[in-house]
Design a protein around this motif. Sequence first.
Motif, PDB file in Angstrom:
ATOM      1  N   ARG A  63       2.002  -1.103  -2.760  1.00 32.36           N
ATOM      2  CA  ARG A  63       1.787  -0.088  -3.798  1.00 32.36           C
ATOM      3  C   ARG A  63       2.327  -0.587  -5.141  1.00 32.36           C
ATOM      4  NH1 ARG A  63       2.678   6.137  -1.767  1.00 32.36           N
ATOM      5  NH2 ARG A  63       0.973   6.202  -0.230  1.00 32.36           N
ATOM      6  N   GLN A  67       0.164  -1.289  -8.580  1.00 30.37           N
ATOM      7  CA  GLN A  67       0.548  -0.768  -9.888  1.00 30.37           C
ATOM      8  C   GLN A  67       0.579  -1.879 -10.918  1.00 30.37           C
ATOM      9  OE1 GLN A  67       4.270   1.165  -8.761  1.00 30.37           O
ATOM     10  NE2 GLN A  67       3.344   3.184  -9.043  1.00 30.37           N
ATOM     11  N   LEU A  71      -3.720  -0.511 -11.055  1.00 31.31           N
ATOM     12  CA  LEU A  71      -4.444   0.394 -10.166  1.00 31.31           C
ATOM     13  C   LEU A  71      -3.527   1.518  -9.701  1.00 31.31           C
ATOM     14  CD1 LEU A  71      -6.147  -2.320  -7.920  1.00 31.31           C
ATOM     15  CD2 LEU A  71      -7.196  -1.075  -9.825  1.00 31.31           C
ATOM     16  N   LYS A  72      -4.103   2.711  -9.520  1.00 22.70           N
ATOM     17  CA  LYS A  72      -3.353   3.820  -8.959  1.00 22.70           C
ATOM     18  C   LYS A  72      -3.227   3.591  -7.455  1.00 22.70           C
ATOM     19  CE  LYS A  72      -4.803   7.270 -12.369  1.00 22.70           C
ATOM     20  NZ  LYS A  72      -5.487   8.583 -12.572  1.00 22.70           N
ATOM     21  N   THR A  74      -2.378   5.366  -4.989  1.00 28.98           N
ATOM     22  CA  THR A  74      -2.872   6.399  -4.073  1.00 28.98           C
ATOM     23  C   THR A  74      -4.378   6.590  -4.184  1.00 28.98           C
ATOM     24  OG1 THR A  74      -2.316   8.093  -5.717  1.00 28.98           O
ATOM     25  CG2 THR A  74      -0.681   7.639  -4.001  1.00 28.98           C
ATOM     26  N   GLN A  75      -5.000   5.893  -5.121  1.00 26.13           N
ATOM     27  CA  GLN A  75      -6.464   5.899  -5.232  1.00 26.13           C
ATOM     28  C   GLN A  75      -7.052   4.656  -4.581  1.00 26.13           C
ATOM     29  OE1 GLN A  75      -7.962   6.074  -9.239  1.00 26.13           O
ATOM     30  NE2 GLN A  75     -10.110   6.052  -8.603  1.00 26.13           N
ATOM     31  N   TYR A  76      -6.395   3.531  -4.813  1.00 25.75           N
ATOM     32  CA  TYR A  76      -6.797   2.264  -4.205  1.00 25.75           C
ATOM     33  C   TYR A  76      -5.651   1.797  -3.308  1.00 25.75           C
ATOM     34  CZ  TYR A  76     -10.333   2.371  -7.850  1.00 25.75           C
ATOM     35  OH  TYR A  76     -11.376   2.745  -8.672  1.00 25.75           O
ATOM     36  N   ARG A  77      -5.845   1.918  -2.018  1.00 28.02           N
ATOM     37  CA  ARG A  77      -4.802   1.585  -1.054  1.00 28.02           C
ATOM     38  C   ARG A  77      -5.101   0.225  -0.421  1.00 28.02           C
ATOM     39  NH1 ARG A  77      -2.295   6.622  -0.079  1.00 28.02           N
ATOM     40  NH2 ARG A  77      -3.630   8.379  -0.674  1.00 28.02           N
ATOM     41  N   SER A  82      -4.635   2.207   4.546  1.00 25.93           N
ATOM     42  CA  SER A  82      -5.803   3.023   4.887  1.00 25.93           C
ATOM     43  C   SER A  82      -5.962   3.150   6.398  1.00 25.93           C
ATOM     44  CB  SER A  82      -7.065   2.413   4.277  1.00 25.93           C
ATOM     45  OG  SER A  82      -7.009   2.431   2.863  1.00 25.93           O
ATOM     46  N   HIS A 168      -7.754  -4.321  -0.844  1.00 24.62           N
ATOM     47  CA  HIS A 168      -8.260  -2.948  -0.749  1.00 24.62           C
ATOM     48  C   HIS A 168      -9.495  -2.839   0.129  1.00 24.62           C
ATOM     49  CE1 HIS A 168      -9.659   1.026  -1.748  1.00 24.62           C
ATOM     50  NE2 HIS A 168     -10.726   0.550  -2.364  1.00 24.62           N
TER      51      HIS A 168
END
Length: 233
Positions: A63, A67, A71-72, A74-77, A82, A168
């Motif tokens: 994470r 960042q 990239l966010k 929690t939007q792109y894991r 996932s 991702h």
Amino acid sequence: MHFDHAPAIWSQYPELTAGVLFVEGIHAQASVDGAVAQFNAIAQARLEGVLSEGELPEIQAWRRAFQRMGLKPTQYRCASESLLRRFRKEGALPSIHPLIDLCNAASIAFAVPVAVLDASKVAWPLQVRHAGGTETYLAFSGETEHPEPGEVGFVDAQGNAHARRWTHRQSGLSAVREDTACVLIVAEAMHAGAAADVRKLLDALAQAIGQAWGVAPRVALLTAQAPRFALQP
């Protein structure tokens, strides 16, 4: 034929540990149920000790990396997050192909992203690098996408992006199919103790692959000082 990470990746992410396995002799008739069950049990035990998969240090490290990529998280894991989310909600992962099932199970057990690419679909060499803006990515839907300049991905000699946003999402171009026989498996981690954990992951996968397919994978741990893995099918 070789696989590596660009010097800029090692420079920007010095905490990165990357492990690879190169396997020939893969087929879709192997049984991996026992190994998958063992990996699932490890993942279940780890999830029972936290409120969510996002608390695991392996996931927290990715994470932070996302960042840093702008990239966010929690939007792109990353892929392992996932998979862990789905496993936590459904209690199991869908069966796709014995090798994919095995690698997905190892991924959730170690909370580390594991990419599996059909080596015959890659225009070698393959490198994890920043996109220049001309690369093409084939989605599983069949649509073609173009990674934005600067996006980290797995890119081959013909400009095919075999993953988007690094760990991702993989491409449909090199996805493992029924007729896949030769694969490159890549595990990448950023957390403290990643080198030891990735080595354990590689050893566990190599053992399970040997038992299921009767073949001995070539295994290597990559570093900034020794970043290249040469393939000789």
